[in-house]
Enzyme design. Structure first.
Site, PDB file in Angstrom:
ATOM      1  N   THR A   1      -3.206   5.273  -0.116  1.00  0.00           N
ATOM      2  CA  THR A   1      -4.070   4.092  -0.155  1.00  0.00           C
ATOM      3  C   THR A   1      -3.933   3.246   1.108  1.00  0.00           C
ATOM      4  OG1 THR A   1      -4.623   2.159  -1.531  1.00  0.00           O
ATOM      5  CG2 THR A   1      -2.302   2.598  -1.211  1.00  0.00           C
TER       6      THR A   1
ATOM      7  N   THR B   1      -7.319   3.344  -4.622  1.00  0.00           N
ATOM      8  CA  THR B   1      -6.316   4.365  -4.289  1.00  0.00           C
ATOM      9  C   THR B   1      -6.734   5.718  -4.824  1.00  0.00           C
ATOM     10  OG1 THR B   1      -4.509   2.796  -4.409  1.00  0.00           O
ATOM     11  CG2 THR B   1      -3.940   5.077  -4.877  1.00  0.00           C
TER      12      THR B   1
ATOM     13  N   THR C   1      -3.512   3.293 -10.310  1.00  0.00           N
ATOM     14  CA  THR C   1      -4.314   2.620  -9.302  1.00  0.00           C
ATOM     15  C   THR C   1      -4.576   1.203  -9.796  1.00  0.00           C
ATOM     16  OG1 THR C   1      -6.424   2.640  -8.121  1.00  0.00           O
ATOM     17  CG2 THR C   1      -6.445   3.545 -10.337  1.00  0.00           C
TER      18      THR C   1
HETATM   19  N1  ASP Z   1      -2.542   0.282  -6.074  1.00  0.00           N
HETATM   20  C1  ASP Z   1      -2.968  -0.049  -4.750  1.00  0.00           C
HETATM   21  C2  ASP Z   1      -2.144  -1.146  -4.189  1.00  0.00           C
HETATM   22  O1  ASP Z   1      -1.843  -2.092  -4.891  1.00  0.00           O
HETATM   23  C3  ASP Z   1      -4.389  -0.475  -4.667  1.00  0.00           C
HETATM   24  C4  ASP Z   1      -5.378   0.364  -5.367  1.00  0.00           C
HETATM   25  O2  ASP Z   1      -5.141   1.078  -6.303  1.00  0.00           O
HETATM   26  O3  ASP Z   1      -6.494   0.308  -4.944  1.00  0.00           O
HETATM   27  O4  ASP Z   1      -1.850  -1.105  -3.020  1.00  0.00           O
END
Ligand code: ASP
Length: 327
Positions: A206, A188, A239
């Site tokens: 994201t 993200t 993230t």
């Molecule tokens: N936080 C994001 C999600 O769970 C994924 C990520 O940070 O890559 O959708």
């Protein structure tokens, strides 16, 4: 009669309690030292792609924008990279082969907008900003968010990233549904910005967890989980495996810890420790990274595991760093 009198007096006491509690809270917070406001622009954002996003955010400021424009334009830059496998339309799809996007944005007036499970639009962050500015709502999802994007005349796109489709077809061979995130399948972009008036804003966008169930929404569009901004105190973004972040309200917690006097670094470390403890039933490895920016310009970064990189842009320097981690 007497029992009625008793009831009424208990009610009065209750009323007094209700009225008193905000005052008590105010008293507690008044004891905290007020935070001086930084007015030198600063941008901090997650992962390697944060470097280019920070540049785009600073460019938005130079073009006359404020913190909200910095936040939107910064992550818009990442969404525009169709080779990026974790942000925007180039992102890895869900287990049905559809790329669905989540995004949120919050500004210095405490306005927030977010969208979840959107497909066919390249810039969910701009739809989220539309929610913030043009609707009485804070969040729109799926078809409703897409209808809203169409009403704003955002261009629809049928782009699919051949590399993402190839990875999905490879995944289909085993179709092992294991919603565990690792360094390779997430990234993200979360970005926190402060403009030259000292105003704060943040954005997060994201394609979420690779090969997730269709309809799965992560932390990124959830205000208080993947993003939170309180202009008086500071801002935070996360993230990593969104389910763990949602369960711990991590961005909100970071800001509240700073409100109680923790430094941004202490707040990030405490929040990650709390998250790890809250999710102790998890048996598989997962990663989470958190960033904080306080109103005085001090910032913090911390990962659950090694490997969480972030980009920090201040005083004309924009550099990639690796955060310290718990494990
Ligand atoms: N936080 C994001 C999600 O769970 C994924 C990520 O940070 O890559 O959708």
């Amino acid at each position: 009669m007497s029992s009625r009198r008793g009831f009424l007096s208990r009610l009065a006491l209750l009323g007094a309690g209700v009225a008193a509690s905000p005052l008590v809270l105010g008293e507690v917070l008044k004891k905290k030292k007020s935070i001086a406001r930084n007015v030198k622009p600063i941008v901090i954002s997650t992962w390697d792609h944060g470097v280019a996003a920070n540049d785009a955010a600073m460019q938005a400021l130079k073009s006359g924008g404020d913190a909200l424009d910095m936040a939107e334009k910064g992550v818009y830059n990442t969404e525009s990279d169709l080779k990026n496998l974790s942000v925007g339309l180039g992102g890895l799809p869900d287990r049905d082969g559809i790329t669905t996007l989540d995004a949120s944005i919050m500004d210095y007036k405490h306005r927030a907008g977010s969208v979840a499970c959107v497909s066919g639009y390249a810039h969910p962050i701009s739809i989220a900003r539309g929610v913030l500015e043009k609707t009485p709502h804070a969040m729109l999802v799926g078809e409703g968010a897409e209808q809203f994007a169409a009403s704003l005349k955002f261009e629809k796109s049928s782009y699919t990233n051949p590399e993402a489709q190839k990875a999905w077809k490879e995944w289909l061979k085993t179709s092992e549904y294991k919603p565990i995130i690792n360094i390779e399948n997430h990234d993200t972009i979360g970005l926190l910005a402060q403009d030259s008036k000292g105003q704060l804003a943040g954005a997060c966008t994201t394609s979420g967890l690779a090969f997730k169930m269709h309809g799965r929404v992560g932390d990124s569009p959830i205000i208080g989980a993947g993003l939170y901004v309180d202009n008086e105190i500071g801002a935070a973004t996360c993230t990593g495996l969104g389910e763990t972040v949602i369960r711990s309200c991590t961005s909100f917690l970071v800001v509240e810890l700073m409100r109680q006097g923790a430094s941004p670094q202490e707040a990030c470390e405490e929040a990650i420790k709390r998250l790890y403890a809250n999710n102790s039933f998890m048996t598989d490895e997962y990663q989470v990274g958190v960033l904080a920016l306080r109103a005085d310009g001090e910032f913090g970064a911390f990962g659950l595991r090694k490997g969480f990189t972030y980009a920090i842009c201040q005083n004309g320097q924009n550099e990639l760093r690796e955060a310290k981690s718990l494990i």
